[in-house]
Design an enzyme around this catalytic site. Sequence first.
Site, PDB file in Angstrom:
ATOM      1  N   ASP A 120       0.866  -1.166   0.000  1.00  0.00           N
ATOM      2  CA  ASP A 120       0.000   0.000   0.000  1.00  0.00           C
ATOM      3  C   ASP A 120       0.903   1.216   0.000  1.00  0.00           C
ATOM      4  O   ASP A 120       1.678   1.414   0.943  1.00  0.00           O
ATOM      5  CB  ASP A 120      -0.864  -0.025   1.262  1.00  0.00           C
ATOM      6  N   ILE A 175       0.304   3.476   6.454  1.00  0.00           N
ATOM      7  CA  ILE A 175      -0.715   3.564   7.514  1.00  0.00           C
ATOM      8  C   ILE A 175      -1.721   4.653   7.159  1.00  0.00           C
ATOM      9  O   ILE A 175      -1.361   5.806   7.083  1.00  0.00           O
ATOM     10  CB  ILE A 175      -0.055   3.921   8.867  1.00  0.00           C
ATOM     11  N   HIS A 176      -2.957   4.299   6.900  1.00  0.00           N
ATOM     12  CA  HIS A 176      -3.971   5.330   6.627  1.00  0.00           C
ATOM     13  C   HIS A 176      -5.340   4.821   7.024  1.00  0.00           C
ATOM     14  O   HIS A 176      -5.457   3.789   7.671  1.00  0.00           O
ATOM     15  CB  HIS A 176      -3.933   5.765   5.165  1.00  0.00           C
ATOM     16  N   GLY A 177      -6.388   5.541   6.619  1.00  0.00           N
ATOM     17  CA  GLY A 177      -7.742   5.269   7.099  1.00  0.00           C
ATOM     18  C   GLY A 177      -8.144   3.805   7.047  1.00  0.00           C
ATOM     19  O   GLY A 177      -8.531   3.218   8.049  1.00  0.00           O
ATOM     20  N   VAL A 204      -5.881   1.696   9.483  1.00  0.00           N
ATOM     21  CA  VAL A 204      -6.101   1.908  10.909  1.00  0.00           C
ATOM     22  C   VAL A 204      -7.529   1.579  11.298  1.00  0.00           C
ATOM     23  O   VAL A 204      -7.776   0.856  12.254  1.00  0.00           O
ATOM     24  CB  VAL A 204      -5.764   3.365  11.288  1.00  0.00           C
TER      25      VAL A 204
END
Lengths: 655, 160
Positions: free
Chosen positions: B9, B13-15, B18
């Site tokens: 990705d 770390i993103h929506g 998380v």
Amino acid sequence: MKRRYAAAGLGLIVLAVAAAAVPGAVLGSNGATPAGAADATGAHTISVTVWQAALIGLGYYLANSPWLFGLAFFTLYRPLVAGFLVGLILGDPAQGTLIGAAINIPYLGFISAGGNLPADAGFAGWVGTTVALASGLDATKAIPIAFGLGLLGTIIFYGRMAIDSIFAHWADARAEKADIAGVALMNWLPGQILLFVISFVPVFLFALNGPTYVQDALNRLPLWTVNGLVIAGGILPAIGIALNMRFIFRGAVIPYFFIGFILMTATHQSMSLVVVAAIGLALAYLHLNFVRRPAEPKTEAAKAEADAAAEASKSGPSTAGAEPAPAPAVRLTRGDLLRSWALWTFFAHANYNYERLQGTGFAHAMTPIIKRLYTTEDEIRAALKRHLVFFNTEPNFGNVVHGTVIAMEEQRANGAAIDDDAINSVKSGLMGPMAGIGDTLSQSTITPILLALGIGIAGGTASGSAVPAISGVTGNVLGPIIYTILVSLVIVTIGYTAWMQGYARGKSFVTEILKSGAIDRVLIGAGVLGNMVLGALAAKFVIVNLAPTVTIAGAQLNLQASVLDPLFPGLLPLGLVVLTWWLLRRRVSPLALLAVYLVVSILAAYPFFGPGQKDSNDFSYQACTSSLLHQYYPCGAPPVPPGPASPSPAPSAQP
Amino acid sequence: MSLRLVRIDDRLIHGQVVAVWLRALGAKRIVIVDDAFARDPFMSEVLTLAAPQGVPVEVHGVAEGAVRLIELARTSEPVMVLARSPRTILGLRQAGVPIEVVDLGGMGSGPGRRRLHKTISVSPDELRELRELEQLGTRVEVQIVADDRPIPFRSIDSGN
């Protein structure tokens, strides 16, 4: 891909069943009973004129458009607000609000991240309220129908996401010509023309013909299927609430969910959601200051480190220019910053597409900055192309990225050694983590809590929402209005602060805010408040009523009214919500749950145990003793207006 | 097998990660493998801080990452592995990290990149690397969010 078709297909099936079953509500109740109480509202229909349908179509377009300062996604797109506005257009804002609130509940846990849309809540709200209001359906029946519509509506979103990619290439062509205005235009004009066509037309046609179709498709389905639809209206909200619980029903704040639930059932669903929220706020304060263990390592040792890091990162963008730069030639004005922020806030999603997501939106927002900082055609072309690449973040808290990038551009224009790689790596490195935090804040915390509050204010009580004629309760338009004001204030404040701080302090702002623990405090406090409100909402809107009776010592006792409810009011709805949450955690798909719950609801209305109470003059009461589940209120409890008055548990209402 | 998800990705770390994946998987630790970010103290720090509290994040280059993951794979701790490019995963695989499935979660488009599926675009090099991974016995799948049904890479790789 497949899932998309599955969703749309399921939507169609739900609609077909609903469309077939709904006229039965009107017809069946008219035919079967002299003047059923629910029928009094059920028969009240409105015919939708061409102009009204056009306004509704326009409303749905606006809900997806950039024109409302980027706030449409948080306001008009939500069924609570859409229901109120459809009500205004059709001349019954209170009833529209009530229906919109009910439709919104399954979408409480609604999140759209990274170009993925689980269901089109906006379509469900605008079309669902129109069909329900015009066909004279009560709010509970509207829930399953609107849910079907919401699945169908995703076709519009995915179509747009696919086609908008083309316009990104048109923007590329303008960038090649160093045409700043052209890039800006390509970010909104073609995408909005497309969006208008594919959103206005279907909603206009649905609004105009849907209700007539629903009324005209004279159905031959028996009354029990309609009862099943009402039962589904009480059960489907469990999915929305459980979806939202996935985010906040965790750890030490779990008990607050039960406190909220019990507060509501103990007052027979009469406590105002505002009061629940106020208690929640007080408990959140206590929890943060006295219950929560002083936070983990992030504080003490990290503090010194944070200061050091802040110090170190000052060599980053914000003060890179402090190296004796040759007298700053070009400075951004406050107006440039504000214009850029406003362009982003409006147009971030104007051309949202699979290929670049917010890429063209980012370039559009940078146009005032590029215009100010760069003069030669080569510089302008390079800058436009630099910012037309793939970009996606949460468009409010994520603005910290834009602020930081703008500061870097300014230093670069003034001769600092910042190359494309440096800017790209800040953009691509920060956009993900900031989206993670931003989505957690805005989409999974702030919006659902405020929505839950708005729905609670709008929605009357459980029995009230189902049978307004009995209780005299209609929707409270203050619900959507208060929600809209609060959510707009919070979202705009976050977006503006992140933008300006990102510009002024760059990387040090990012590390500082992450280290301070402020976000954790907000999330935990919101978790307390959110669980309280969600628990209260579950008690209000999730309805499971057992119909069978047992005969004990010669007395006919209803299982629920006489056995379960005196023990623990609302035990069944609570059990259903927790079970749904558990199933979702076990990775059962929400769509599969929806299908199963719908089928179970309709089957549970089948009169397995005989014909029911034909002599009752209340059609909704006939299912008592005949089916597994019953709508509206427990059998054996008379239909009392909601309020502090306790519904008598005695089976006295049984004729 | 404690490597619950190995995901490519480009936003790391993103929506989606998380808010959805972490909870859906019950992962207790995130390991990010990225040579550039491992060298960049600011990005390492941001990535470390961006995860929810209680979920430790480690940022490693490919070499140390492989050692660390082989070690973690032996424990029972549920781990989520994130990387930005297929080359990284190939590097890990070649270094002996036991990766059964790799999930393509987000690969943005750009010049010279071809779209395979929704938000998944690949360059010719990446395409080669993904095929190589499959040859090594690692299944490649597209699954953008946890609720999606995984789509096998083979079914969308047209083969040119």
